[in-house]
Enzyme design. Structure first.
Site, PDB file in Angstrom:
ATOM      1  N   HIS A 169       8.469   9.136  -1.656  1.00 50.45           N
ATOM      2  CA  HIS A 169       8.356   7.850  -1.250  1.00 50.45           C
ATOM      3  C   HIS A 169       7.866   7.070  -2.318  1.00 50.45           C
ATOM      4  O   HIS A 169       7.051   7.461  -3.314  1.00 50.45           O
ATOM      5  CB  HIS A 169       7.308   7.610  -0.162  1.00 50.45           C
ATOM      6  CG  HIS A 169       8.094   8.505   1.120  1.00 50.45           C
ATOM      7  ND1 HIS A 169       8.706   8.028   1.784  1.00 50.45           N
ATOM      8  CD2 HIS A 169       7.449   9.664   1.605  1.00 50.45           C
ATOM      9  CE1 HIS A 169       9.025   8.972   2.645  1.00 50.45           C
ATOM     10  NE2 HIS A 169       8.127   9.827   2.641  1.00 50.45           N
ATOM     11  N   GLU A 183       0.961  -1.183  -0.193  1.00 47.86           N
ATOM     12  CA  GLU A 183       0.006   0.090   0.061  1.00 47.86           C
ATOM     13  C   GLU A 183       0.844   1.359  -0.067  1.00 47.86           C
ATOM     14  O   GLU A 183       1.448   1.633   1.069  1.00 47.86           O
ATOM     15  CB  GLU A 183      -0.942  -0.020   1.174  1.00 47.86           C
ATOM     16  CG  GLU A 183      -1.938   1.078   1.081  1.00 47.86           C
ATOM     17  CD  GLU A 183      -3.118   0.969   0.153  1.00 47.86           C
ATOM     18  OE1 GLU A 183      -2.932   1.835  -0.759  1.00 47.86           O
ATOM     19  OE2 GLU A 183      -3.794   0.072   0.233  1.00 47.86           O
ATOM     20  N   SER A 190      12.693   5.983  -0.177  1.00 51.88           N
ATOM     21  CA  SER A 190      12.369   7.001   0.691  1.00 51.88           C
ATOM     22  C   SER A 190      13.320   8.163   0.646  1.00 51.88           C
ATOM     23  O   SER A 190      14.589   7.884   0.828  1.00 51.88           O
ATOM     24  CB  SER A 190      11.782   6.676   2.262  1.00 51.88           C
ATOM     25  OG  SER A 190      10.617   5.844   2.354  1.00 51.88           O
ATOM     26  N   CYS A 194       2.751   4.941   5.427  1.00 49.71           N
ATOM     27  CA  CYS A 194       2.220   4.330   4.142  1.00 49.71           C
ATOM     28  C   CYS A 194       1.955   2.881   4.873  1.00 49.71           C
ATOM     29  O   CYS A 194       1.842   2.658   6.062  1.00 49.71           O
ATOM     30  CB  CYS A 194       3.067   4.148   3.112  1.00 49.71           C
ATOM     31  SG  CYS A 194       4.834   3.473   3.330  1.00 49.71           S
ATOM     32  N   GLU A 204      -0.114   7.353   0.990  1.00 49.57           N
ATOM     33  CA  GLU A 204       0.301   7.413   2.447  1.00 49.57           C
ATOM     34  C   GLU A 204      -1.041   8.178   3.153  1.00 49.57           C
ATOM     35  O   GLU A 204      -1.766   8.872   2.468  1.00 49.57           O
ATOM     36  CB  GLU A 204       1.325   8.552   2.753  1.00 49.57           C
ATOM     37  CG  GLU A 204       2.835   8.015   1.994  1.00 49.57           C
ATOM     38  CD  GLU A 204       2.892   8.472   0.781  1.00 49.57           C
ATOM     39  OE1 GLU A 204       3.904   8.567   0.236  1.00 49.57           O
ATOM     40  OE2 GLU A 204       1.879   8.992   0.020  1.00 49.57           O
ATOM     41  N   SER A 251       7.518   5.759   5.796  1.00 46.21           N
ATOM     42  CA  SER A 251       7.634   7.193   5.309  1.00 46.21           C
ATOM     43  C   SER A 251       8.278   8.262   6.143  1.00 46.21           C
ATOM     44  O   SER A 251       9.432   8.089   6.442  1.00 46.21           O
ATOM     45  CB  SER A 251       5.987   7.575   4.976  1.00 46.21           C
ATOM     46  OG  SER A 251       5.655   6.902   4.012  1.00 46.21           O
TER      47      SER A 251
END
Length: 448
Positions: free
Chosen positions: A343, A35, A324, A111, A38, A97
């Site tokens: 990210h 996923e 990141s 995230c 964020e 993140s």
């Protein structure tokens, strides 16, 4: 050090320092990451760092010990990888993140299946107990000045955990923490859309300045404070408060290869051969590879290094893939610092990248559309959305605008319709308390 560092000598400015959490970087694996979009939380406790309450120390939230923040992040389910610090901001690069701690506000972006809102009550408590901000009656939690929470629609909503199972659950959870805000869905239900929750400015939280030599209490600064309380800014005191966020999906597979560890190792080896440099004294493999990729992918050139000579980028490549980065960007006159954060989740079935910055257009010298084009070229997404928050101008500023300035505003808006290689498919404007919000979504123009 293992970050892009263009700092001036220490005599010219307080140095920006980096510390790495080596324990957290050991065996950090992104195999099960899925996923990318964020959750973004921004909590302000006063309108600006010059308006801290007399109960707070001059550094406000920056005095909170790192281990206290790490305890809060345990509730969120993420770890600190490294921290870049200067006199204005502490930028935490996280396993999921980023977090930015300013004297007067916190920006937390996470995230995956992190439970960001689970840390909200603790964040308010930290601000009240350790930061010295005004506490709610009968509690140790600080009363926030403003709260912003937003996110893009999840790719895999069924995999989220409480309180992030649905937008309704998230709104209810925030209101259980006694936030009284407004919730919005921005964009098409059957297309690109974005969620936003924000509270109005708490005008009770505008205390007098702490009496220090650095906080002048003359008529000019009082006028600037009044403007800030009303949600506006005084041009004499600096550029507008604005935040640009670019959320990208369907990334170009060829471009996405640079965010894989094996490809980053090739880049890093080539760089070391070219410079003759080996590993730095304070480093980890992820940080070394992140620094190498940052230099070649174009992110280090988003903002002019000559204009922002003290800027610094802290970046990390995950195993087997993912990236990141946090950039800390002191203003040219060194009276504040801005940031950008990036990210990347490059896997083809869930590819996603985000870019967020609060560097004002007036400071960067670049039009918003130019920044967007530079970022989009790095990733070449199939689709992306842009949200732009800008503090509303004061009435006095509007009255002073001449025809040339009005035309410049119209040209900037028109330029946003001409992002190279893309066509805009949606645009929504919201008139919010103290801010204007413009949401745009774009798709790759196959005819170009």
């Amino acid at each position: 050090m293992v970050t892009t560092d263009t700092s001036l000598p220490e005599s010219a400015a307080q140095p920006t320092t980096l510390s790495i959490n080596h324990e957290a970087t050991v065996d950090l694996d992104s195999t099960n990451a899925f996923e990318g979009p964020e959750k973004l939380l921004e909590v302000w406790f006063v309108p600006s760092p010059t308006m801290l309450p007399s109960s707070a120390r001059p550094d406000g939230l920056k005095v909170v010990p790192r281990e206290i923040w790490e305890g809060m992040l345990d509730l969120v389910r993420c770890k600190v990888l490294s921290v870049v610090q200067n006199e204005h901001v502490d930028a935490y690069l996280l396993s999921e993140s980023s977090m930015f701690v300013f004297p007067h506000k916190v920006v937390l972006k996470t995230c995956g299946t992190t439970t960001l809102l689970a840390g909200l009550a603790r964040l308010l408590e930290i601000a009240g107990v350790y930061g010295g901000f005004t506490q709610r009656s009968g509690t140790s939690m600080a009363e926030p000045y403003r709260v912003f929470y937003s996110r893009k629609a999840f790719m895999f909503p069924d995999r989220q955990e409480h309180p992030h199972k649905s937008w309704t659950d998230e709104v209810q959870f925030m209101e259980q923490v006694s936030l009284r805000g407004s919730a919005y869905q921005v964009g098409r239900m059957n297309g690109e859309h974005w969620y936003l929750y924000l509270t109005n400015a708490n005008t009770m939280l505008t205390p007098p300045l702490t009496p220090t030599e650095d906080r002048h209490n003359d008529n000019a600064s009082m006028f600037s404070q009044f403007n800030s309380r009303m949600g506006g800014t005084d041009k004499k005191s600096g550029p507008n408060d604005e935040t640009l966020e670019i959320l990208m999906t369907d990334l170009c597979p060829a471009k996405s290869r640079q965010w894989y560890m094996d490809n980053a190792q090739v880049i890093s080896n080539a760089e070391q051969e070219g410079t003759g440099e080996g590993a730095k004294e304070d480093s980890s493999e992820g940080h070394d590879l992140g620094a190498a990729v940052t230099k070649v992918c174009g992110l280090a050139d988003i903002y002019d290094k000559e204009q922002f000579p003290d800027s610094r980028i802290d970046s990390y490549i995950f195993n087997p893939c993912g990236y990141s980065a946090n950039a800390v960007i002191p203003s040219p006159d060194k009276d504040t610092s801005y940031y950008f954060t990036v990210h990347v989740t490059p896997e083809p079935h869930c590819s996603y990248a985000s870019f967020e910055t609060n560097v004002p257009r007036e400071q960067s010298g670049r039009e918003t559309a130019e920044v967007i084009e530079s970022v989009v070229e790095i990733f070449r997404p199939g689709r992306f959305s842009v949200t732009l928050f800008e503090a509303k101008p004061t009435l006095a500023e509007l009255m002073r605008m001449d025809h040339q300035q009005e035309m410049a505003v119209l040209k900037r808006s028109a330029r946003m319709e001409e992002i190279k290689g893309y066509k805009r498919v949606d645009m929504i404007v919201h008139d919010l308390d103290g801010y204007d919000l413009v949401f745009r979504s774009y798709e790759r123009d196959v005819s170009s």
